[in-house]
Scaffold this active site. Structure first.
Site, PDB file in Angstrom:
ATOM      1  N   LYS A 193      29.804  34.181  51.860  1.00 23.83           N
ATOM      2  CA  LYS A 193      30.213  34.128  50.448  1.00 23.83           C
ATOM      3  C   LYS A 193      31.008  32.901  50.092  1.00 23.83           C
ATOM      4  CE  LYS A 193      32.499  37.155  47.304  1.00 23.83           C
ATOM      5  NZ  LYS A 193      32.661  38.565  46.597  1.00 23.83           N
ATOM      6  N   ARG A 243      22.474  45.191  54.463  1.00 25.35           N
ATOM      7  CA  ARG A 243      22.361  45.723  55.690  1.00 25.35           C
ATOM      8  C   ARG A 243      21.918  47.355  55.203  1.00 25.35           C
ATOM      9  NH1 ARG A 243      27.142  42.843  56.490  1.00 25.35           N
ATOM     10  NH2 ARG A 243      28.258  44.501  55.434  1.00 25.35           N
ATOM     11  N   ARG A 246      35.950  42.561  42.187  1.00 24.16           N
ATOM     12  CA  ARG A 246      35.215  44.106  41.289  1.00 24.16           C
ATOM     13  C   ARG A 246      35.462  45.289  42.250  1.00 24.16           C
ATOM     14  NH1 ARG A 246      30.128  44.308  42.455  1.00 24.16           N
ATOM     15  NH2 ARG A 246      29.481  45.877  41.019  1.00 24.16           N
TER      16      ARG A 246
HETATM   17  O1  BTN Z   1      33.887  38.706  44.211  1.00 24.25           O
HETATM   18  C1  BTN Z   1      34.468  39.557  43.485  1.00 24.25           C
HETATM   19  O2  BTN Z   1      34.569  40.788  43.397  1.00 24.25           O
HETATM   20  C2  BTN Z   1      34.978  38.842  42.211  1.00 24.25           C
HETATM   21  C3  BTN Z   1      35.946  38.035  42.599  1.00 24.25           C
HETATM   22  C4  BTN Z   1      36.667  37.495  41.357  1.00 24.25           C
HETATM   23  C5  BTN Z   1      37.922  36.588  41.634  1.00 24.25           C
HETATM   24  C6  BTN Z   1      38.437  35.679  40.498  1.00 24.25           C
HETATM   25  S1  BTN Z   1      39.679  34.369  40.887  1.00 24.25           S
HETATM   26  C7  BTN Z   1      40.001  34.083  39.455  1.00 24.25           C
HETATM   27  C8  BTN Z   1      40.023  35.682  38.555  1.00 24.25           C
HETATM   28  N1  BTN Z   1      41.260  36.026  38.578  1.00 24.25           N
HETATM   29  C9  BTN Z   1      41.324  37.238  39.400  1.00 24.25           C
HETATM   30  O3  BTN Z   1      42.177  37.974  39.577  1.00 24.25           O
HETATM   31  N2  BTN Z   1      39.973  37.595  39.887  1.00 24.25           N
HETATM   32  C10 BTN Z   1      39.032  36.450  39.334  1.00 24.25           C
END
Ligand code: BTN
Length: 243
Positions: free
Chosen positions: A106, A238, A40
């Site tokens: 995470k 935080r 994101r």
């Molecule tokens: O934590 C985040 O900001 C979201 C991460 C999302 C990662 C997944 S991996 C499969 C799909 N392909 C990507 O490029 N991103 C999502």
């Protein structure tokens, strides 16, 4: 739902969006490695490159009605993933709006993207990245701002294939329910796994106490000047000033 597995690609979300743009139907596309995985807010998604089963990266592609309200979809997806992987409900928590945490670090994230389609349809792509294998003790953890947890700490036998096999039917069912009912039915489920509930948090410039989510999945933030309803942003547990 059709499934496609790739050895390597830039991003499974990119593959899924292209599939929908080309007129494709429901699809799950997974990859052993992503060279340009994204998260994101324009961030890169770093997945573990130590080979098969270090991580699971996949995207669900679905053409949906253009008018469908997608508010809260990432929370409902998070609840579904958490319920499948941690049915007892005591290890995986959700951090609004799209993070999965295991034992305080995470475990994974969710990235939802859309593409306009002809007619009254909109393509929806739900990308999910999960860490499967714990990092070695001497690994550089600086790339993992929220820590790094791995599913194998919860289920030692978890592989990319078995995890996707468990998640796929649950996600299919969730999407059918969400299309019919929206986020409302997941509000309670989210509250049971809400990492931030009752804690002091920061979202952008605002600070306050997190008070769960609305029936549309907005964050309810109890601030000095009243209850703030937040639709998007980055929640930090935080309270130091943002960089
Ligand atoms: O934590 C985040 O900001 C979201 C991460 C999302 C990662 C997944 S991996 C499969 C799909 N392909 C990507 O490029 N991103 C999502």
């Amino acid at each position: 739902m059709e499934r496609r597995h790739l050895g390597e690609c830039g991003s499974t979300n990119t593959e899924a969006l292209a599939h929908l743009r080309d007129g494709g139907g429901p699809l799950i596309v997974s990859a052993d490695r992503q060279t340009a995985g994204r998260g994101r807010l324009g961030r890169a998604w770093q997945s573990d490159q130590r080979g098969d089963d270090a991580s699971l990266t996949f995207s669900v592609a679905l053409p949906l009605p253009a008018g469908l309200d997608l508010s809260g979809l990432s929370l409902a997806v998070g609840c579904t993933v958490a319920d499948v992987l941690d049915p007892a409900g005591d290890r995986i928590r959700l951090k609004w709006p799209n993070d999965l945490f295991l034992d305080g670090a995470k475990l994974g994230g969710i990235l939802i993207e859309t593409v306009p389609l002809p007619g009254e349809r909109r393509g929806v792509v739900i990308g999910i990245g999960l860490n499967l294998r714990p990092l070695p003790a001497d690994a550089d953890r600086s790339a993992f701002a929220s820590g790094h947890a791995a599913l194998q700490s919860l289920d030692a036998n978890a592989t990319a294939a078995t995890t996707l096999d468990r998640l796929a039917p649950a996600l299919r069912a969730l999407l059918a329910d969400f299309e019919a009912l929206g986020f409302g039915p997941w509000q309670l489920a989210f509250s049971r796994r809400d990492l931030a509930a009752g804690r002091p948090v920061r979202v952008g410039e605002q600070t306050g106490i997190a008070r769960g989510v609305s029936t549309s999945g907005e964050l309810l933030l109890d601030t000095d000047s009243g209850m703030s309803i937040i639709t998007a942003g980055e929640l930090s547990l935080r309270l130091e000033p943002s960089p």
